[in-house]
Design an enzyme around this catalytic site. Structure first.
Site, mmCIF file in Angstrom:
data_model
loop_
_atom_site.group_PDB
_atom_site.id
_atom_site.type_symbol
_atom_site.label_atom_id
_atom_site.label_comp_id
_atom_site.label_asym_id
_atom_site.label_seq_id
_atom_site.Cartn_x
_atom_site.Cartn_y
_atom_site.Cartn_z
ATOM 1 N N ASN A 156 37.145 35.345 43.350
ATOM 2 C CA ASN A 156 38.049 34.770 43.765
ATOM 3 C C ASN A 156 38.144 35.371 45.323
ATOM 4 O O ASN A 156 37.907 36.212 46.019
ATOM 5 C CB ASN A 156 38.904 36.576 43.877
ATOM 6 C CG ASN A 156 39.414 36.011 42.178
ATOM 7 O OD1 ASN A 156 39.674 34.953 41.734
ATOM 8 N ND2 ASN A 156 38.678 36.988 41.242
ATOM 9 N N GLU A 157 38.094 34.055 46.026
ATOM 10 C CA GLU A 157 37.438 34.002 47.526
ATOM 11 C C GLU A 157 38.608 34.316 48.509
ATOM 12 O O GLU A 157 39.713 33.861 47.328
ATOM 13 C CB GLU A 157 36.464 33.068 48.390
ATOM 14 C CG GLU A 157 34.655 32.980 47.186
ATOM 15 C CD GLU A 157 34.441 33.253 46.926
ATOM 16 O OE1 GLU A 157 34.107 34.468 48.205
ATOM 17 O OE2 GLU A 157 33.030 33.375 47.326
#
Ligand code: F6R
Length: 486
Positions: A156-157
């Protein structure tokens, strides 16, 4: 182990080493598995890949050898690159098998890892079913996390929302660069991945996020103490009621309570801490140590030091001298000088010094100046190159040197036909190599020789004879891959 409690917003425990921390985490997992077994329930674990959890997994394999069963365990991995065949060197399926699953008695049907082989148009539906499967089992009992330099959890950037579900994402450039060595160049790192969402992770009953090493210090500080923001998805963990952050000392180094404990609590002022605080104060106020005032100390939680020393002047001069005595132009000691305040003894003179260089070039890159001084000042200096360093040599250089040898042989009428054949073999070995594939024995040898030649040239430049450059070529290094043997 120490517990921090002041400025961090997630319960944080610090261990002296990542080894100790990993054993602690493995035991937490083992306790949960046993507890669930006693209750006759499955234990649902969320697992991560990457360098952080590897020691935890090794310890779980050890615990299994001592009798811990994983028959009641169901696992969900956080993520997988996309596309990614499970047999590829970088696949997380392969990673999990090698580090954990092959060493324990988990049922294959109980292992869930996002599928990197799906057709693209099936991914969205698959992701929904991944979350649904977790929910149907009552959620994850314990989720293990590492954290990326971007602050990502799973993949999850930055920009991922708190409620995000399992989905396909685009990898951040920083993450792709961090993965570049696994893929033998960032151009080979996939652009996409499937990851459990932040929302999916936050539904876990308990979460343990781990981080080791100095490199993780800044992001850990933000995750644990900073404001919650989707630009640093790990900050969302602050909203989870049962998360623990487990760190080694290096990863904790930027936390306020570690870096500047005097700002958050009263301190036990050891000499070492006073020195650290005074240097910090000078940097903070952009002032030379000798110019710090009583007020500067008072205003930054360091008033106790003034009480102990009497005045800022007394502290300043003490710290200034201590720092000064660590600096010398005579790294091997200054002959015939008073050495009571010098970092190195005057006698014996000359000394024999060994510089240990993990790879050829670490010596000159990291301490070239010291190296030259030791030689110039009359000491007998040896360098022990611990490994061949061949993995760091470019293919083009191997070809250039093989070509040089061929031309050299031609020019001097040596071994003409052997030289030609050998050169052709080298060129074809390199041309036919796929990314990540190991070099042929001959190419590895050439690369090792190139580094050896560079190392010797570096030694000659500093004035040490070839006989004092020692090449240990330690065998654990010679795998031809980034991963070394034990
Ligand atoms: C891996 C994962 C990632 C890593 C993170 C840190 O499954 O989800 O979030 O935990 O990139 O990687 P390492 O541990 O290699 O520093």
């Amino acid at each position: 182990m120490s517990h921090l409690s002041v400025s961090e917003k997630i319960s944080t425990q610090i261990f002296e080493t990542s080894e100790q921390a990993s054993i602690f985490v493995a035991n937490e997992i083992a306790d949960l598995i046993r507890q669930k077994e006693t209750e006759g329930k499955p234990c649902v674990l969320g697992l991560a890949t990457g360098s952080t959890p590897t020691r935890v997994y090794a310890e779980l394999v050890n615990l299994h050898k001592k009798g811990l069963s994983f028959k009641n365990v169901i696992t969900f991995n956080l993520d997988e690159y996309f596309p990614m065949p499970p047999t590829a060197l970088q696949s997380y399926v392969r990673f999990m098998n090698e580090h954990l699953f092959d060493g324990i008695d988990i049922r294959k049907a109980n292992i869930n890892i996002p599928d990197g082989t799906l057709p693209r148009d099936k991914v969205a539906e698959y992701c929904k079913s991944y979350d649904a499967k977790i929910n149907a089992l009552g959620g994850i009992d314990l989720q293990i996390l590492g954290v990326g330099r971007t602050g990502h959890i799973g993949f999850n950037e930055p920009g991922s929302s708190e409620k995000s579900p399992t989905r396909m994402i685009t990898l951040d450039q920083v993450t792709r660069i961090d993965a570049a060595s696994d893929f033998f160049g960032d151009e080979n790192v996939p652009r996409k991945a499937i990851t459990m969402g932040v929302g999916s992770i936050l539904k876990s009953k308990r979460i343990i996020m781990m981080a080791w090493g100095e490199g993780k210090g800044p992001i850990i500080q933000k995750a644990v103490e900073g404001p919650i923001t989707d630009q640093i998805p790990s900050t969302f963990l602050q909203n989870h009621p049962n998360t623990q952050v487990i760190l080694d000392e290096a990863a904790s180094s930027k936390l306020t309570a570690v870096q500047t404990p005097w700002l958050v609590d009263s301190c036990d002022w050891t000499d070492k801490l006073i020195q650290k605080a005074v240097v910090w104060l000078g940097l903070r106020l952009q002032k030379p140590v000798l110019k710090l005032t009583n007020n500067d100390y008072m205003e930054h939680g360091m008033g106790d030091i003034i009480t102990e020393y009497g005045s800022a002047y007394q502290v300043n001069i003490k710290i200034f001298n201590t720092l000064q005595h660590t600096i010398t132009g005579w790294p091997g000691g200054k002959p015939n000088a008073d050495d009571s305040n010098r970092p190195e003894r005057a006698k014996p003179f000359p000394k024999r010094a060994i510089i240990f260089s993990p790879h050829p070039d670490d010596d000159v890159i990291s301490m070239g100046g010291t190296f030259i001084r030791l030689v110039d000042q009359g000491h007998e200096v040896h360098v022990a190159y611990q490994t061949s360093g061949n993995i760091a040599v470019f293919d083009d250089d191997a070809i250039r040197f093989a070509d040089f040898v061929r031309d050299f042989n031609h020019s001097f009428g040596l071994n003409k036909s052997d030289g030609d054949k050998f050169y052709q073999k080298i060129v074809s070995d390199i041309k036919n190599k796929k990314p990540g594939e190991v070099d042929s024995a001959e190419v590895m040898k050439i690369k090792g020789l190139i580094r050896r030649g560079e190392a010797k040239a570096g030694c000659r430049y500093t004035g040490i004879p070839d006989t004092q450059a020692h090449f240990l070529n330690m065998p654990f290094y010679e795998t031809g891959t980034v991963k070394k043997s034990r």
